[in-house]
Write an enzyme that holds these catalytic residues in place. Structure first.
Site, PDB file in Angstrom:
ATOM      1  N   SER A 273       0.830  -1.205   0.000  1.00 29.46           N
ATOM      2  CA  SER A 273       0.000   0.000   0.000  1.00 29.46           C
ATOM      3  C   SER A 273       0.862   1.252   0.000  1.00 29.46           C
ATOM      4  O   SER A 273       1.967   1.259   0.554  1.00 29.46           O
ATOM      5  CB  SER A 273      -0.868  -0.009   1.260  1.00 29.46           C
ATOM      6  OG  SER A 273      -1.436   1.271   1.474  1.00 29.46           O
TER       7      SER A 273
ATOM      8  N   TYR B 260      -1.568   0.142  10.383  1.00 31.56           N
ATOM      9  CA  TYR B 260      -1.879  -0.464   9.088  1.00 31.56           C
ATOM     10  C   TYR B 260      -0.683  -0.330   8.138  1.00 31.56           C
ATOM     11  O   TYR B 260      -0.210  -1.314   7.563  1.00 31.56           O
ATOM     12  CB  TYR B 260      -3.124   0.179   8.458  1.00 31.56           C
ATOM     13  CG  TYR B 260      -3.294  -0.229   7.018  1.00 31.56           C
ATOM     14  CD1 TYR B 260      -3.617  -1.531   6.691  1.00 31.56           C
ATOM     15  CD2 TYR B 260      -3.062   0.681   5.980  1.00 31.56           C
ATOM     16  CE1 TYR B 260      -3.720  -1.933   5.367  1.00 31.56           C
ATOM     17  CE2 TYR B 260      -3.170   0.290   4.658  1.00 31.56           C
ATOM     18  CZ  TYR B 260      -3.496  -1.021   4.354  1.00 31.56           C
ATOM     19  OH  TYR B 260      -3.586  -1.416   3.045  1.00 31.56           O
TER      20      TYR B 260
ATOM     21  N   LYS C  13       2.076  -3.246   6.512  1.00 29.18           N
ATOM     22  CA  LYS C  13       2.336  -3.434   5.084  1.00 29.18           C
ATOM     23  C   LYS C  13       3.845  -3.330   4.790  1.00 29.18           C
ATOM     24  O   LYS C  13       4.380  -4.093   3.989  1.00 29.18           O
ATOM     25  CB  LYS C  13       1.549  -2.414   4.256  1.00 29.18           C
ATOM     26  CG  LYS C  13       0.059  -2.747   4.189  1.00 29.18           C
ATOM     27  CD  LYS C  13      -0.171  -4.058   3.435  1.00 29.18           C
ATOM     28  CE  LYS C  13      -1.582  -4.579   3.524  1.00 29.18           C
ATOM     29  NZ  LYS C  13      -1.743  -5.883   2.838  1.00 29.18           N
TER      30      LYS C  13
END
Lengths: 325, 325
Positions: free
Chosen positions: B117, B141, B145
């Site tokens: 991402s 988050y 990643k």
């Protein structure tokens, strides 16, 4: 208060146990003894044999010993091995920490000191590495330590755990001969091993952009390092939550590999032995020296032992563990 | 060749399944259906219901379906939730990937495309984000990643797995109404929801340092994104190992939130609706736009759909899933 020291049967962990006890604290050791040594744990300190990957064991240990504070040192820590077996390092260092944090959140254990490393900085291009120097680790070992810091900070905020991350620079020396580093992965015991085998100590590259061409590091006496853990634990136990406390533990003084070898040959009576220069190892930064003032400001801690103390004590430890020479 | 698509019942995963099948490939879906929807998986595609945290299930699935390639999209992906529940994100996104990589190494599955991402970049201070822009994620988050990429690269090198990490920018649109994004966590469905409820769309801050003061993002049509996965899989299946292939997937074109809302109101027949400006949300960078040329050089892939296509198709999808309006 009751401290759980994970990895407390290791070289550094045993020194942390010793310092906490000298400070009057109650401690319990959790160690899976894959590299830890049971004999390093004092007889009157409970030793739980197992891993932080074992959630049920953590829950039981927290409950049985009324654990209020954790100092998490259990980890795999060899850079080269981490490149060969990255998934082992991620499992032990990252998932082991995750399981510990989940158990702490569930069990209401509210304080954690996490053992991080200067390896989080990778190849820093600065004279003195501050805690705000960008972190760009260059091997899985350093990656797992940086991820660990992230997890510790995020879980601390989300679950009300006061946390500190201590970034160790190059640890050496011993408080007593019995607790010496018995591995040969750090420069001091590595040179001892060569010298006592009658071989020349090795320098991995003398063409770095440093005054004598060899790599420069910041060495910290393990007894000083242990005292820093006591100081950090005291800070976490103070009033109010502590978040994002991330501190270098070094002396702020660079020593080159060649200077180190000269000191070692002198102190151990191997004057005149000449080091052998071999090619660079991959991933060795030219210079990694801590800016060491933040920890003094935050904790009032300062290193007391110099490199000479480290070598002298380590040599006594080496001789203790190698009585046949 | 047989592809396992983890998260293949999700919005993006279902598009990847569709694109691979149109390219003539055999696919199997693994999805735990916590956010995925079984109806998105075509009837003649095997759907294994479960998680990549389940090692035994992975081993069985690899063996039963003769899996040769994995496209790993299964993950938790809400930034705000990741701040509230970081350990859940680390467990699902990091340990889920670790378990998958261990199973691939053990089972000899030699190719992996990993869903990363633009969140790995954090708050980039550049006009165009290249794959070499430093990665400093600012929430759990994004951290999971980036850790995922590190694990993928390290495990790829150590275990001979060819790997690609695809960094998605802002995904929107749908290939068919049935496969539309049914969540309301991205701007397009978020605005649809407000408009159809008779409420003003919201702009979170119009005092950013951008031409119209609102945040600028790079939108990519999910059908284009799916094609990029097919192209990456083809590259991995080519001769020789592929290492460290990390690619942005964006259009290289910035669109502001205000421009986006104006387009949406126009396309959906809500002309004249005025957006309501609310305070900034924490952690929203002013501008995140991809340098999108490396993927064209490496894979020959290029986005074909513009923002208008994304909104038009997404609106058809929204109406399909909300027949009552």
């Amino acid at each position: 208060m009751s401290y759980l020291i994970t990895g407390g049967a290791g070289y550094i962990g045993a020194h942390v146990v010793r310092a906490l006890r000298q400070a009057g604290e109650t401690v319990v050791v959790l160690d899976d003894l894959t590299t830890g040594v049971a004999a390093r744990v004092p007889e009157d300190v409970p030793l739980v044999v197992g891993s932080t990957l074992n959630r049920a064991l953590l829950d039981t240990t927290f409950a049985e010993h009324g654990i209020t504070d954790v100092i998490h040192l259990a980890a795999k820590k060899q850079v080269g091995e981490s490149v060969e077996m990255p998934l082992l390092y991620y499992r032990e260092n990252v998932h082991g920490l995750q399981t510990l944090l989940e158990a702490m959140a569930a069990g209401g254990v509210g304080r954690l000191v996490f053992s991080s490393s200067a390896a989080v900085y990778g190849m820093p291009d600065v004279d003195l590495v501050t805690e705000d120097t960008p972190c760009t680790p260059i091997n899985p070992y350093g990656e797992t330590k940086l991820v660990g810091e992230w997890m510790v900070r995020a879980a601390g905020r989300a679950h009300g755990i006061s946390t500190a991350c201590l970034r160790y620079f190059n640890v050496a020396g011993t408080a007593t001969p019995e607790l010496a580093d018995t591995g040969v992965f750090n420069i001091v015991p590595m040179v001892f091993e060569r010298l006592t085998a009658g071989a020349a100590p090795r320098i991995f590259g003398d063409d770095y952009d440093t005054p004598d061409g060899t790599c420069i590091r910041d060495y910290i006496h393990v007894a000083d390092l242990a005292e820093a853990h006591v100081a950090a634990a005291r800070k976490l136990a103070g009033p109010g939550p502590v978040r994002d406390l991330t501190l270098n533990i070094g002396r702020g003084e660079g020593v080159s590999v060649r200077e180190m070898i000269d000191l070692i040959t002198g102190i151990t009576g191997h004057q005149g032995v000449t080091a052998e220069v071999t090619p660079r190892r991959a991933g060795d930064p030219a210079r990694v020296v801590a800016a060491a003032d933040r920890i003094t400001d935050e904790l009032g801690w300062k290193a007391r032992h110099d490199v000479r103390d480290m070598i002298t004590s380590a040599w006594a430890g080496w001789q203790h563990h190698h009585p046949q020479g």
